[in-house]
Scaffold this active site. Structure first.
Site, PDB file in Angstrom:
ATOM      1  N   LYS A 195       0.824  -1.304   0.069  1.00 49.80           N
ATOM      2  CA  LYS A 195       0.087  -0.031   0.063  1.00 49.80           C
ATOM      3  C   LYS A 195       0.815   1.365   0.162  1.00 49.80           C
ATOM      4  O   LYS A 195       1.645   1.418   1.022  1.00 49.80           O
ATOM      5  CB  LYS A 195      -0.730  -0.187   1.211  1.00 49.80           C
ATOM      6  CG  LYS A 195      -1.766   1.191   1.356  1.00 49.80           C
ATOM      7  CD  LYS A 195      -2.474   1.462   2.385  1.00 49.80           C
ATOM      8  CE  LYS A 195      -1.904   2.523   3.044  1.00 49.80           C
ATOM      9  NZ  LYS A 195      -1.625   3.944   2.483  1.00 49.80           N
ATOM     10  N   SER A 249       5.527   7.207  10.537  1.00 46.03           N
ATOM     11  CA  SER A 249       5.823   7.712  12.082  1.00 46.03           C
ATOM     12  C   SER A 249       5.872   6.857  13.162  1.00 46.03           C
ATOM     13  O   SER A 249       5.324   5.546  12.743  1.00 46.03           O
ATOM     14  CB  SER A 249       4.601   8.726  12.057  1.00 46.03           C
ATOM     15  OG  SER A 249       3.380   7.949  12.082  1.00 46.03           O
ATOM     16  N   GLU A 271      10.446   0.988  10.232  1.00 43.67           N
ATOM     17  CA  GLU A 271      11.546   2.356   9.842  1.00 43.67           C
ATOM     18  C   GLU A 271      10.660   3.356  10.343  1.00 43.67           C
ATOM     19  O   GLU A 271       9.941   3.963   9.468  1.00 43.67           O
ATOM     20  CB  GLU A 271      12.011   1.997   8.578  1.00 43.67           C
ATOM     21  CG  GLU A 271      13.472   2.826   8.760  1.00 43.67           C
ATOM     22  CD  GLU A 271      13.017   4.358   8.001  1.00 43.67           C
ATOM     23  OE1 GLU A 271      13.095   5.145   8.947  1.00 43.67           O
ATOM     24  OE2 GLU A 271      12.982   4.368   6.823  1.00 43.67           O
ATOM     25  N   CYS A 305      13.321  10.924   7.381  1.00 38.86           N
ATOM     26  CA  CYS A 305      13.341  10.540   8.837  1.00 38.86           C
ATOM     27  C   CYS A 305      14.583  10.343   9.471  1.00 38.86           C
ATOM     28  O   CYS A 305      14.931  10.706  10.525  1.00 38.86           O
ATOM     29  CB  CYS A 305      12.719   8.812   8.762  1.00 38.86           C
ATOM     30  SG  CYS A 305      13.746   7.926   7.550  1.00 38.86           S
ATOM     31  N   GLU A 402       9.573  15.190  16.137  1.00 35.98           N
ATOM     32  CA  GLU A 402      10.006  15.260  14.675  1.00 35.98           C
ATOM     33  C   GLU A 402       9.142  16.229  13.968  1.00 35.98           C
ATOM     34  O   GLU A 402       7.957  15.995  13.806  1.00 35.98           O
ATOM     35  CB  GLU A 402       9.665  13.700  14.239  1.00 35.98           C
ATOM     36  CG  GLU A 402      10.329  13.616  12.763  1.00 35.98           C
ATOM     37  CD  GLU A 402      10.011  12.229  12.060  1.00 35.98           C
ATOM     38  OE1 GLU A 402       9.134  11.465  12.572  1.00 35.98           O
ATOM     39  OE2 GLU A 402      11.223  11.768  11.718  1.00 35.98           O
ATOM     40  N   ILE A 403       9.787  17.158  13.202  1.00 33.40           N
ATOM     41  CA  ILE A 403       8.979  18.106  12.559  1.00 33.40           C
ATOM     42  C   ILE A 403       8.684  17.892  11.103  1.00 33.40           C
ATOM     43  O   ILE A 403       7.616  18.180  10.513  1.00 33.40           O
ATOM     44  CB  ILE A 403       9.800  19.594  12.492  1.00 33.40           C
ATOM     45  CG1 ILE A 403       9.935  20.089  13.861  1.00 33.40           C
ATOM     46  CG2 ILE A 403       8.970  20.463  11.932  1.00 33.40           C
ATOM     47  CD1 ILE A 403      10.728  21.182  14.281  1.00 33.40           C
ATOM     48  N   PHE A 404       9.567  17.083  10.606  1.00 31.70           N
ATOM     49  CA  PHE A 404       9.556  16.733   8.987  1.00 31.70           C
ATOM     50  C   PHE A 404       9.178  17.931   8.138  1.00 31.70           C
ATOM     51  O   PHE A 404       8.354  17.865   7.365  1.00 31.70           O
ATOM     52  CB  PHE A 404       8.374  15.753   9.006  1.00 31.70           C
ATOM     53  CG  PHE A 404       8.739  14.475   8.323  1.00 31.70           C
ATOM     54  CD1 PHE A 404       9.602  13.558   9.021  1.00 31.70           C
ATOM     55  CD2 PHE A 404       8.429  13.959   7.036  1.00 31.70           C
ATOM     56  CE1 PHE A 404       9.978  12.136   8.134  1.00 31.70           C
ATOM     57  CE2 PHE A 404       8.576  12.898   6.528  1.00 31.70           C
ATOM     58  CZ  PHE A 404       9.597  12.066   6.990  1.00 31.70           C
TER      59      PHE A 404
HETATM   60  P1  ADP Z   1       3.221  10.540   8.198  1.00 32.64           P
HETATM   61  O1  ADP Z   1       2.551  11.016   9.460  1.00 32.64           O
HETATM   62  O2  ADP Z   1       4.635  10.741   7.675  1.00 32.64           O
HETATM   63  O3  ADP Z   1       2.054  10.612   6.989  1.00 32.64           O
HETATM   64  P2  ADP Z   1       2.282   7.937   8.530  1.00 32.64           P
HETATM   65  O4  ADP Z   1       2.722   6.951   9.497  1.00 32.64           O
HETATM   66  O5  ADP Z   1       0.948   8.548   8.907  1.00 32.64           O
HETATM   67  O6  ADP Z   1       3.211   8.901   8.369  1.00 32.64           O
HETATM   68  O7  ADP Z   1       1.857   6.985   7.418  1.00 32.64           O
HETATM   69  C1  ADP Z   1       2.755   6.208   6.777  1.00 32.64           C
HETATM   70  C2  ADP Z   1       1.951   4.964   6.088  1.00 32.64           C
HETATM   71  O8  ADP Z   1       1.141   4.527   7.075  1.00 32.64           O
HETATM   72  C3  ADP Z   1       0.984   5.582   5.115  1.00 32.64           C
HETATM   73  O9  ADP Z   1       0.921   4.574   3.828  1.00 32.64           O
HETATM   74  C4  ADP Z   1      -0.160   5.765   5.748  1.00 32.64           C
HETATM   75  O10 ADP Z   1      -1.369   5.638   4.834  1.00 32.64           O
HETATM   76  C5  ADP Z   1      -0.105   4.400   6.476  1.00 32.64           C
HETATM   77  N1  ADP Z   1      -0.905   4.450   7.871  1.00 32.64           N
HETATM   78  C6  ADP Z   1      -1.401   5.456   8.285  1.00 32.64           C
HETATM   79  N2  ADP Z   1      -1.988   4.965   9.539  1.00 32.64           N
HETATM   80  C7  ADP Z   1      -2.470   3.685   9.377  1.00 32.64           C
HETATM   81  C8  ADP Z   1      -2.963   2.770  10.169  1.00 32.64           C
HETATM   82  N3  ADP Z   1      -3.749   2.971  11.308  1.00 32.64           N
HETATM   83  N4  ADP Z   1      -2.885   1.363   9.858  1.00 32.64           N
HETATM   84  C9  ADP Z   1      -1.902   1.069   8.770  1.00 32.64           C
HETATM   85  N5  ADP Z   1      -1.194   1.967   7.838  1.00 32.64           N
HETATM   86  C10 ADP Z   1      -1.452   3.381   8.292  1.00 32.64           C
END
Ligand code: ADP
Length: 504
Positions: A195, A249, A271, A305, A402-404
């Site tokens: 995904k 994250s 990661e 990251c 983390e500000i990103f």
């Molecule tokens: P960011 O905060 O940098 O957008 P995320 O950790 O939210 O990073 O997103 C990284 C990936 O994890 C994306 O593909 C996002 O769709 C997916 N993601 C976000 N929430 C969930 C969840 N509850 N379960 C599984 N995957 C998730």
């Protein structure tokens, strides 16, 4: 830094290549198909916030369909049964095809993510091709060991693929992160459900089409765009996915790991986030140090990251360093990422854009000194000025979280021991760096800092042969090259009696 006027309006400037968008549907069992629900979501251009394309929105039902295809491809299909050499051959062909489509892939990446086109072209696509060739070369060199046992038995270890593996990908390096998981999983003989991030689904779908063209059997690779809490969560909790790779994250990493544990206890490689320290010692060449921190933090608009976001500078050189760091940051060219002179494009989306501006406000409110930047650029899209805060204290939010984004925090230290202690005083442990000409100082730091990657006198240098991963809440497991092949395989012990042999 260039002003907004210098950079806008250039949404369709002459340097932008123009390709049509070919793939917007889910890729399941070798075909592009609509979502079962029929739903789509819009992927947006971060330069303007305008719609690029409507993409099929996968959810739990589509993930289940993709897992069934991947299961059949694993249990009955040719991919895990082929020799490593034959698998490698398909993957080498895949790498060649990616290379041949460099411009189109780079175009899609920049359009969807906002990163400079030249970075997409010479950085991201290059990383994808090299990483894939590296693991393709490992495919026929995966071997276990024989063991001398305490008794008349012979022991062997045998590496085997897990089966169906899942991957959840972030948006900051969409192609590179896709291949960091897909390449080794496939080389090891697994089949996959991937995904991509909802912000950046386009290159993953294009890479799926190229995999088919390279000769990857149907069902071996399935790509299902969709949202985290629906499609992502369905991967993490699926009972028939045997291994999961996640980059994103720390917060979501914990959710994903919990879902993996509560479902079928699938192993996970995580990661996650970082708040990486960079130590600038008083013996460092100031210009070199300034170049290193400029790259460490502002590269990819701070959306790494591994970003070096806590810059510890020895007190004796602090003022001189800060003056030069500010001067260099001001020269960065912000604007349309398709223009070749531009170093910083927009942040990926409105959510990130607003979050970063909130962090900037919190830095000001907590008493850090805003030395440069601090504002949005232009009146459309998600551009932010390269920003530097001085006089930052360890307990300020901008020094802890983390500000990103393009926000650098500069902190002052007196002694190396103090710097090491403060560098380690974080929940994260992804990367760290030191700038010093004293090898004893550098060695002491590399051995003392709790981080998965440590750079001496450089930053953001990666290689497909080097292990990549975190300490502490930055995750666990190692990716890249052979490390990644092994993390996608089970290790089986096989024991057989040694009859009539005088040699144990
Ligand atoms: P960011 O905060 O940098 O957008 P995320 O950790 O939210 O990073 O997103 C990284 C990936 O994890 C994306 O593909 C996002 O769709 C997916 N993601 C976000 N929430 C969930 C969840 N509850 N379960 C599984 N995957 C998730």
């Amino acid at each position: 830094m260039a002003s907004a006027e210098n950079c806008f309006p250039v949404a369709n400037g002459p340097s932008q290549p123009n390709f049509t968008i070919k793939y917007t549907k889910l890729f399941i069992n070798g075909e592009f198909v609509d979502a079962i629900s029929g739903k789509t979501f819009e992927t947006l251009d971060p330069r303007t916030g305008e719609v690029i394309a409507a993409v099929a929105e996968g959810d739990a039902a589509d993930i289940d369909k993709a897992v069934r295809a991947a299961r059949q491809a694993f249990d009955e299909g040719p991919w895990p049964r082929m020799s490593g050499l034959a698998r490698g051959k398909v993957l080498f062909r895949y790498a060649d095809l990616i290379e041949q489509h460099t411009d189109e892939l780079a175009y899609l990446e920049t359009l969807d993510n906002g990163k400079p086109f030249l970075l997409s072209k010479y950085g991201d696509v290059d990383v994808v091709v090299k990483g894939l060739r590296n693991v393709a070369g490992w495919a026929d060199k995966i071997s276990g060991q024989t063991y001398k046992m305490d008794g008349p038995y012979q022991g062997m270890s045998l590496y085997e693929p897990y089966g169906v593996t899942g991957a959840i990908i972030p948006w900051n390096f969409p192609m590179a992160m896709f291949m960091m998981k897909v390449g080794p999983a496939l080389a090891a003989g697994n089949t996959m459900v991937v995904k991509p991030a909802e912000q950046t689904p386009l290159t993953a779908l294009y890479l799926a089409a190229l995999a088919k063209e390279a000769g990857l059997p149907d069902g071996a690779l399935n790509v299902v765009p969709g949202f985290g809490p629906t499609a992502g969560a369905a991967i993490a909790s699926h009972m028939d996915i045997n291994k999961l790779g996640f980059t994103g994250s720390t917060e979501v990493g914990k959710i994903v790991m919990e879902a993996a544990a509560k479902s079928n206890l699938k192993p996970v490689t995580l990661e996650l986030g970082g708040k990486s320290p960079v130590i600038i010692c008083e013996d460092a060449d100031l210009d070199v140090a300034v170049d290193i921190v400029n790259l460490a933090l502002f590269f990819n608009m701070g959306q790494c990251c591994t970003a070096g976001s806590r810059i510890f500078v020895q007190d004796t050189i602090y003022d001189a360093f800060v003056a030069k760091a500010v001067e260099k940051a001001k020269k960065r060219v912000v604007g349309d990422p398709f223009k070749p002179e531009v170093e910083d494009g927009p942040q990926v989306d409105e959510t990130q854009f607003k979050r970063i501006l909130e962090y900037i406000e919190s830095g000001k409110a907590e008493g850090a000194k805003l030395l440069t930047g601090g504002c949005a650029v232009g009146n459309k899209g998600y551009y932010i000025e390269p920003t530097i805060f001085g006089d930052v204290q360890d307990d300020m939010k901008i020094a802890r979280e983390e500000i990103f984004g393009p926000v650098m925090s500069v902190l002052k230290f007196k002694t190396l021991d103090e710097a090491i202690k403060r560098a380690n005083n974080t929940a994260y442990g992804l990367a760290a760096a030191i700038v010093s000409n004293d090898i004893d100082v550098a060695n002491r730091f590399t051995r003392s800092v709790r981080a998965g990657t440590v750079w001496i006198n450089c930053y953001h240098v990666y290689d497909h042969s080097l292990p990549f991963g975190g300490y502490k809440t930055s995750g666990f497991g190692r990716e890249q090259g052979l490390h990644s092949i092994h993390s996608h395989m089970q290790l089986k012990a096989i024991i057989t009696p040694l009859k009539d042999s005088p040699w144990l």
